[in-house]
Structure formats: structure tokens, C-alpha cells
Design a protein around this motif. Structure first.
Motif, mmCIF file in Angstrom:
data_model
loop_
_atom_site.group_PDB
_atom_site.id
_atom_site.type_symbol
_atom_site.label_atom_id
_atom_site.label_comp_id
_atom_site.label_asym_id
_atom_site.label_seq_id
_atom_site.Cartn_x
_atom_site.Cartn_y
_atom_site.Cartn_z
ATOM 1 N N UNK A 1 0.851 -1.193 0.000
ATOM 2 C CA UNK A 1 0.000 0.000 0.000
ATOM 3 C C UNK A 1 0.885 1.241 0.000
ATOM 4 N N UNK A 2 0.468 2.222 -0.794
ATOM 5 C CA UNK A 2 1.256 3.438 -0.949
ATOM 6 C C UNK A 2 0.325 4.630 -1.105
ATOM 7 N N UNK A 3 0.909 5.836 -1.062
ATOM 8 C CA UNK A 3 0.083 7.027 -1.176
ATOM 9 C C UNK A 3 0.871 8.174 -1.772
ATOM 10 N N UNK A 4 0.127 9.172 -2.216
ATOM 11 C CA UNK A 4 0.704 10.424 -2.692
ATOM 12 C C UNK A 4 0.089 11.546 -1.870
ATOM 13 N N UNK A 5 0.937 12.451 -1.359
ATOM 14 C CA UNK A 5 0.478 13.621 -0.614
ATOM 15 C C UNK A 5 0.719 14.851 -1.474
ATOM 16 N N UNK A 6 -0.331 15.642 -1.674
ATOM 17 C CA UNK A 6 -0.112 16.885 -2.411
ATOM 18 C C UNK A 6 0.297 17.986 -1.434
ATOM 19 N N UNK B 1 -3.395 16.522 1.127
ATOM 20 C CA UNK B 1 -4.451 15.596 0.737
ATOM 21 C C UNK B 1 -3.786 14.327 0.219
ATOM 22 N N UNK B 2 -4.351 13.202 0.576
ATOM 23 C CA UNK B 2 -3.721 11.928 0.251
ATOM 24 C C UNK B 2 -4.568 11.126 -0.738
ATOM 25 N N UNK B 3 -3.877 10.465 -1.654
ATOM 26 C CA UNK B 3 -4.491 9.511 -2.569
ATOM 27 C C UNK B 3 -3.801 8.183 -2.329
ATOM 28 N N UNK B 4 -4.578 7.129 -2.115
ATOM 29 C CA UNK B 4 -4.030 5.826 -1.769
ATOM 30 C C UNK B 4 -4.112 4.854 -2.940
#
Length: 104
Positions: free
Chosen positions: A7-12, A16-19
Motif C-alpha cells: 500500500x502506498x500514497x501520494x500527498x499533495x 491531501x492523500x491519494x491511496x
């Protein structure tokens, strides 16, 4: 046989996070602890990775890099777990080999 969920994510910039997740097969039944150690030892500054180098899918809003050349688009490793979901990628062995070879 249990598979491995990465599992990973992107933080802007607004935090705000997108998983996202990738399910790897685990034919050699490597332990979650062993895999986590191998992943963590290859992260950038202990948290991040470049999805293209690791062959991890980018989120759709990053497909054409709308943020410009200065946005590195690093993603953050979140966690790893065993699961019984169907694999949607290579084996975890192939993944570990890839991330270790890109670090060299």
C-alpha cells in the motif's frame, strides 16, 4: 497461499492523500517482516520511492506530469500485509529484485 499487499500514497502540497495498492504473489512465502525490511532499506529518505523505477502504477492525475518538471512525484510507502486477494502484479521476489537493482 497468501499474497502480499503493498500500500502506498501520494500527498499533495495541501496534505491531501491519494491511496493505492498492488497485490503481489508470494510463491516463496517470504515473511512480511523480511519484505518490509528490504523495502524500507531502499526508500528515499526512509519514506519515499519513485513509482516508475519500482514499476508501481502512478495515479491517473500523474500520467502526464501536469505539475511540471520540478515536481518529483515521489510516492510514500504506507504498509505491507498478507492478503488472499488475487495478485495483480509480478511476484514479490521480482519486485524486491527490481527495487534493489534500481538502487545500485
Amino acid at each position: 497461499m497468501a499474497n502480499i499487499k503493498f500500500e502506498y500514497l501520494y500527498r499533495d502540497e495541501g496534505n491531501y492523500k491519494t491511496y493505492g495498492e498492488v497485490i503481489f504473489s508470494n510463491p516463496n512465502q517470504l515473511s512480511v517482516e523480511y519484505i518490509t525490511q528490504r523495502i524500507e532499506s531502499n526508500l528515499i529518505e526512509g519514506s519515499w520511492f519513485e513509482p516508475n523505477k519500482w514499476n508501481i502504477p502512478r495515479f491517473s492525475f500523474h500520467q502526464h506530469n501536469p505539475f511540471g518538471i520540478n515536481d518529483l512525484l515521489w510516492y510514500e510507502f504506507d504498509c505491507l500485509s498478507q492478503c488472499h486477494e488475487t495478485s495483480n502484479s509480478n511476484s514479490i521476489d521480482d519486485f524486491l529484485e527490481r527495487i534493489i537493482s534500481t538502487a545500485e
